[in-house]
Scaffold this motif. Structure first.
Motif, PDB file in Angstrom:
ATOM      1  N   SER A   6      14.754  -7.796  86.447  1.00 49.02           N
ATOM      2  CA  SER A   6      14.149  -6.554  85.930  1.00 49.02           C
ATOM      3  C   SER A   6      13.425  -6.817  84.619  1.00 49.02           C
ATOM      4  O   SER A   6      12.366  -6.220  84.351  1.00 49.02           O
ATOM      5  CB  SER A   6      15.227  -5.481  85.737  1.00 49.02           C
ATOM      6  N   MET A   7      13.958  -7.718  83.789  1.00 49.11           N
ATOM      7  CA  MET A   7      13.279  -8.066  82.525  1.00 49.11           C
ATOM      8  C   MET A   7      11.964  -8.782  82.782  1.00 49.11           C
ATOM      9  O   MET A   7      10.959  -8.535  82.106  1.00 49.11           O
ATOM     10  CB  MET A   7      14.184  -8.967  81.668  1.00 49.11           C
ATOM     11  N   VAL A   8      11.986  -9.693  83.776  1.00 47.84           N
ATOM     12  CA  VAL A   8      10.780 -10.468  84.088  1.00 47.84           C
ATOM     13  C   VAL A   8       9.700  -9.568  84.682  1.00 47.84           C
ATOM     14  O   VAL A   8       8.520  -9.675  84.340  1.00 47.84           O
ATOM     15  CB  VAL A   8      11.128 -11.620  85.057  1.00 47.84           C
ATOM     16  N   MET A   9      10.103  -8.650  85.563  1.00 42.36           N
ATOM     17  CA  MET A   9       9.133  -7.799  86.252  1.00 42.36           C
ATOM     18  C   MET A   9       8.667  -6.628  85.385  1.00 42.36           C
ATOM     19  O   MET A   9       7.501  -6.228  85.441  1.00 42.36           O
ATOM     20  CB  MET A   9       9.743  -7.271  87.560  1.00 42.36           C
ATOM     21  N   LYS A  10       9.589  -6.069  84.604  1.00 40.50           N
ATOM     22  CA  LYS A  10       9.265  -4.906  83.783  1.00 40.50           C
ATOM     23  C   LYS A  10       9.693  -5.130  82.323  1.00 40.50           C
ATOM     24  O   LYS A  10      10.567  -4.432  81.802  1.00 40.50           O
ATOM     25  CB  LYS A  10       9.956  -3.662  84.344  1.00 40.50           C
ATOM     26  N   PRO A  11       9.077  -6.080  81.632  1.00 41.49           N
ATOM     27  CA  PRO A  11       9.491  -6.362  80.251  1.00 41.49           C
ATOM     28  C   PRO A  11       9.309  -5.170  79.317  1.00 41.49           C
ATOM     29  O   PRO A  11      10.027  -5.038  78.328  1.00 41.49           O
ATOM     30  CB  PRO A  11       8.582  -7.530  79.843  1.00 41.49           C
ATOM     31  N   GLU A  12       8.377  -4.281  79.674  1.00 43.48           N
ATOM     32  CA  GLU A  12       8.130  -3.117  78.811  1.00 43.48           C
ATOM     33  C   GLU A  12       9.332  -2.177  78.773  1.00 43.48           C
ATOM     34  O   GLU A  12       9.502  -1.424  77.810  1.00 43.48           O
ATOM     35  CB  GLU A  12       6.872  -2.365  79.271  1.00 43.48           C
ATOM     36  N   TRP A  13      10.164  -2.211  79.812  1.00 40.17           N
ATOM     37  CA  TRP A  13      11.376  -1.388  79.804  1.00 40.17           C
ATOM     38  C   TRP A  13      12.304  -1.756  78.650  1.00 40.17           C
ATOM     39  O   TRP A  13      13.088  -0.936  78.182  1.00 40.17           O
ATOM     40  CB  TRP A  13      12.145  -1.557  81.115  1.00 40.17           C
ATOM     41  N   TYR A  14      12.209  -3.010  78.243  1.00 41.91           N
ATOM     42  CA  TYR A  14      13.109  -3.527  77.203  1.00 41.91           C
ATOM     43  C   TYR A  14      12.388  -3.747  75.875  1.00 41.91           C
ATOM     44  O   TYR A  14      12.927  -4.397  74.978  1.00 41.91           O
ATOM     45  CB  TYR A  14      13.747  -4.836  77.681  1.00 41.91           C
ATOM     46  N   GLY A  15      11.177  -3.234  75.785  1.00 39.43           N
ATOM     47  CA  GLY A  15      10.413  -3.381  74.555  1.00 39.43           C
ATOM     48  C   GLY A  15       9.918  -4.791  74.319  1.00 39.43           C
ATOM     49  O   GLY A  15       9.657  -5.189  73.173  1.00 39.43           O
ATOM     50  N   ILE A  16       9.752  -5.557  75.399  1.00 37.73           N
ATOM     51  CA  ILE A  16       9.291  -6.942  75.293  1.00 37.73           C
ATOM     52  C   ILE A  16       7.794  -6.988  75.564  1.00 37.73           C
ATOM     53  O   ILE A  16       7.326  -6.557  76.623  1.00 37.73           O
ATOM     54  CB  ILE A  16      10.034  -7.853  76.306  1.00 37.73           C
ATOM     55  N   SER A  17       7.040  -7.496  74.617  1.00 38.78           N
ATOM     56  CA  SER A  17       5.585  -7.555  74.775  1.00 38.78           C
ATOM     57  C   SER A  17       5.054  -8.993  74.757  1.00 38.78           C
ATOM     58  O   SER A  17       3.971  -9.264  75.267  1.00 38.78           O
ATOM     59  CB  SER A  17       4.898  -6.749  73.664  1.00 38.78           C
ATOM     60  N   GLU A  18       5.832  -9.923  74.196  1.00 41.48           N
ATOM     61  CA  GLU A  18       5.375 -11.308  74.087  1.00 41.48           C
ATOM     62  C   GLU A  18       5.495 -12.019  75.429  1.00 41.48           C
ATOM     63  O   GLU A  18       6.578 -12.017  76.044  1.00 41.48           O
ATOM     64  CB  GLU A  18       6.208 -12.045  73.038  1.00 41.48           C
ATOM     65  N   PRO A  19       4.399 -12.638  75.916  1.00 41.68           N
ATOM     66  CA  PRO A  19       4.459 -13.361  77.189  1.00 41.68           C
ATOM     67  C   PRO A  19       5.510 -14.484  77.139  1.00 41.68           C
ATOM     68  O   PRO A  19       5.594 -15.225  76.159  1.00 41.68           O
ATOM     69  CB  PRO A  19       3.050 -13.937  77.340  1.00 41.68           C
ATOM     70  N   GLY A  20       6.279 -14.609  78.191  1.00 42.48           N
ATOM     71  CA  GLY A  20       7.277 -15.676  78.265  1.00 42.48           C
ATOM     72  C   GLY A  20       8.578 -15.362  77.551  1.00 42.48           C
ATOM     73  O   GLY A  20       9.537 -16.148  77.638  1.00 42.48           O
ATOM     74  N   MET A  21       8.651 -14.232  76.859  1.00 46.51           N
ATOM     75  CA  MET A  21       9.868 -13.907  76.116  1.00 46.51           C
ATOM     76  C   MET A  21      11.017 -13.503  77.050  1.00 46.51           C
ATOM     77  O   MET A  21      12.182 -13.828  76.800  1.00 46.51           O
ATOM     78  CB  MET A  21       9.582 -12.788  75.116  1.00 46.51           C
ATOM     79  N   ALA A  22      10.703 -12.782  78.131  1.00 46.98           N
ATOM     80  CA  ALA A  22      11.756 -12.301  79.036  1.00 46.98           C
ATOM     81  C   ALA A  22      12.599 -13.451  79.613  1.00 46.98           C
ATOM     82  O   ALA A  22      13.839 -13.376  79.583  1.00 46.98           O
ATOM     83  CB  ALA A  22      11.143 -11.455  80.153  1.00 46.98           C
ATOM     84  N   PRO A  23      11.987 -14.524  80.147  1.00 43.86           N
ATOM     85  CA  PRO A  23      12.812 -15.637  80.635  1.00 43.86           C
ATOM     86  C   PRO A  23      13.655 -16.270  79.533  1.00 43.86           C
ATOM     87  O   PRO A  23      14.813 -16.644  79.766  1.00 43.86           O
ATOM     88  CB  PRO A  23      11.778 -16.632  81.177  1.00 43.86           C
ATOM     89  N   ARG A  24      13.090 -16.381  78.322  1.00 48.28           N
ATOM     90  CA  ARG A  24      13.839 -16.994  77.226  1.00 48.28           C
ATOM     91  C   ARG A  24      15.050 -16.148  76.848  1.00 48.28           C
ATOM     92  O   ARG A  24      16.124 -16.674  76.553  1.00 48.28           O
ATOM     93  CB  ARG A  24      12.918 -17.195  76.023  1.00 48.28           C
ATOM     94  N   ILE A  25      14.874 -14.822  76.882  1.00 47.58           N
ATOM     95  CA  ILE A  25      16.014 -13.944  76.611  1.00 47.58           C
ATOM     96  C   ILE A  25      17.066 -14.097  77.711  1.00 47.58           C
ATOM     97  O   ILE A  25      18.275 -14.032  77.451  1.00 47.58           O
ATOM     98  CB  ILE A  25      15.549 -12.476  76.488  1.00 47.58           C
ATOM     99  N   SER A  26      16.601 -14.323  78.949  1.00 50.39           N
ATOM    100  CA  SER A  26      17.556 -14.505  80.049  1.00 50.39           C
ATOM    101  C   SER A  26      18.430 -15.737  79.826  1.00 50.39           C
ATOM    102  O   SER A  26      19.604 -15.752  80.203  1.00 50.39           O
ATOM    103  CB  SER A  26      16.818 -14.615  81.391  1.00 50.39           C
ATOM    104  N   PHE A  27      17.871 -16.782  79.177  1.00 50.71           N
ATOM    105  CA  PHE A  27      18.684 -17.960  78.867  1.00 50.71           C
ATOM    106  C   PHE A  27      19.798 -17.600  77.873  1.00 50.71           C
ATOM    107  O   PHE A  27      20.927 -18.069  77.992  1.00 50.71           O
ATOM    108  CB  PHE A  27      17.813 -19.084  78.288  1.00 50.71           C
ATOM    109  N   LEU A  28      19.461 -16.748  76.914  1.00 49.56           N
ATOM    110  CA  LEU A  28      20.467 -16.289  75.963  1.00 49.56           C
ATOM    111  C   LEU A  28      21.559 -15.483  76.671  1.00 49.56           C
ATOM    112  O   LEU A  28      22.748 -15.646  76.380  1.00 49.56           O
ATOM    113  CB  LEU A  28      19.826 -15.414  74.881  1.00 49.56           C
TER     114      LEU A  28
END
Length: 434
Positions: free
Chosen positions: A173-195
């Motif tokens: 859901s983060m990768v497909m809809k990053p805007e739901w989580y306030g993520i705007s930077e490209p590539g940030m969603a996968p990096r957050i998933s590692f965390l």
């Protein structure tokens, strides 16, 4: 302190699967391989790592090979420690924290300039994951009685499946809809998933660590246990000379494991690089494979009771071979390529859990009835699988380096499946696995 066999203790032990399975699904199989392929993609396909030039996929497969080579080398030592010392929980915690912190460090792999972070910490995470499992598995006979162990082990599988799928769906859901989580930077969603994987793994592991006993009475005096695992594996090798049926099965197991494990680890990279599927489509495919895998394991388990383990295994190998060949013929410009990839993935899911569960149960049935140490035989079984992964990932990467395409690699894996089928066909039937 909870007593052996207590439900709270056995459930706490099994809950470590809930904690750590997110690594094998999110990092090993789904999100990280796709992210790696995206970050390291260049016009030439070449990247630099510590001053040396590699094809980006080749570098990743070599890193996998190296990590599993380390795991294969240290597993016997860790098994010896787990068997002969009383503080195995401390070792389990060390590898758990080492692995989970390494996964979190992948957050800092944000560009091709930080490639060394991605490679180094993916290797460390693999070592931490597999190292902790040695001690986790060694705890089973100490938390559950023999008549409980099948149920408790299955409970761990259920916990692991549910937990890993829940986190993967959240990450999807983060990768497909990053805007739901306030993520705007490209590539940030996968990096957050590692965390999230690292925090989940370390955090939920506390349920297990809080209830596992701290000190178990050592089985034997603490002398010469460091290389005891190697000595016991050597003993198994010597005993296999007088067990042609078991040796035949192990040979086939090694050959098809080269193909199975390589596909599990590298299928998403193949889908991303060779077929051009989107990240969300690939992660969704992994979720479907997990769902189909449970049904497949149940289906083939019932089938094996009717027609025997070996015949059932041969059927799964045929399906693996046909699925791999079908993937070889997929073309990126085919308008139906995505649907075809989903169908192939469905067949892989059908036999994924089946071939793994059948392999272990068949091996267990073939063990000599008079053996006094089945644990050592299973340690040999696990090392055999790790060495197969080393071979498979290395050959895959070498073929990519030579041909600059993954298609030949897929074809080579088919050869291993065919060879395993031939070897299994020469295996003598027994009353247990005919």
């Amino acid at each position: 302190m909870l007593q052996k066999g207590d439900k709270k203790l056995t459930h706490s032990w099994a809950f470590y699967d809930w904690a750590n399975s997110v690594y094998s699904l999110v990092i090993s199989t789904a999100v990280f391989p796709i992210y790696y392929e995206t970050i390291t993609h260049t016009e030439t396909g070449l990247v630099y790592f510590f001053g040396m030039q590699f094809n980006n996929t080749t570098l990743y497969t070599y890193a996998l090979s190296f990590s599993f080579l380390i795991v294969a080398l240290i597993s016997p030592i860790l098994s010896g420690i787990a068997d002969y010392v009383g503080n195995k929980k401390s070792y389990m915690q060390f590898f758990c924290y080492f692995g989970s912190i390494s996964v979190m460090c992948l957050y800092f792999f944000d560009s091709i300039d930080t490639l060394w972070i991605g490679i180094l910490f993916s290797v460390f995470a693999s070592i931490g994951f597999w190292g902790s499992l040695v001690f986790y598995n060694a705890y089973l006979p100490e938390v559950a009685y023999s008549d409980q162990q099948d149920h408790v082990s299955a409970l761990g599988f259920i916990y692991g499946y549910i937990g890993s799928v829940i986190l993967l769906v959240f990450n999807l859901s983060m990768v497909m809809k990053p805007e739901w989580y306030g993520i705007s930077e490209p590539g940030m969603a996968p990096r957050i998933s590692f965390l999230t994987v690292g925090v989940w793994w370390m955090g939920f592991a506390q349920v297990t660590f809080n209830r596992l006993p701290d000190h178990i009475q050592p089985r034997k005096p603490k002398t010469d246990y460091f290389f005891k695992g190697y000595q016991e594996l050597k003993k198994v090798v010597e005993e296999l000379k007088d067990q042609p049926v078991l040796l035949n099965f192990l040979t086939s197991f090694f050959l098809y494991s080269v193909g199975v494990q390589s596909i599990i680890l590298l299928a998403t990279i193949y889908g991303k690089s060779e077929i051009g599927l989107s990240t969300s489509s690939l992660i969704l495919t992994i979720i479907v494979i997990q769902l189909v895998g449970i049904a497949g394991a149940y289906l083939f388990s019932n089938l094996s009771r009717k027609i025997g383990n070996i015949t059932t295994l041969k059927i799964t190998i045929v399906i693996w071979t046909l699925a791999s060949l079908s993937a070889y013929f997929l073309e990126k410009d085919d308008p139906n390529v995505q649907i075809k990839f989903y169908v192939i993935s469905g067949f892989i899911g059908l036999v994924l859990g089946a071939i793994q569960t059948l392999s272990r149960s068949t091996y267990s049935k073939l063990l000599p009835e008079d053996t006094s140490d089945p644990t050592t035989y299973f340690s040999f079984f696990d090392v055999t699988e790790k060495v197969a992964i080393v071979w498979g990932t290395f050959i895959f990467g070498l073929a990519v380096a030579i041909t600059e395409s993954m298609r030949l690699s897929i074809l080579l894996l088919c050869v291993f499946f065919v060879a395993s089928f031939v070897v299994l066909s020469f295996m003598k039937k027994t009353k247990y696995v005919g």
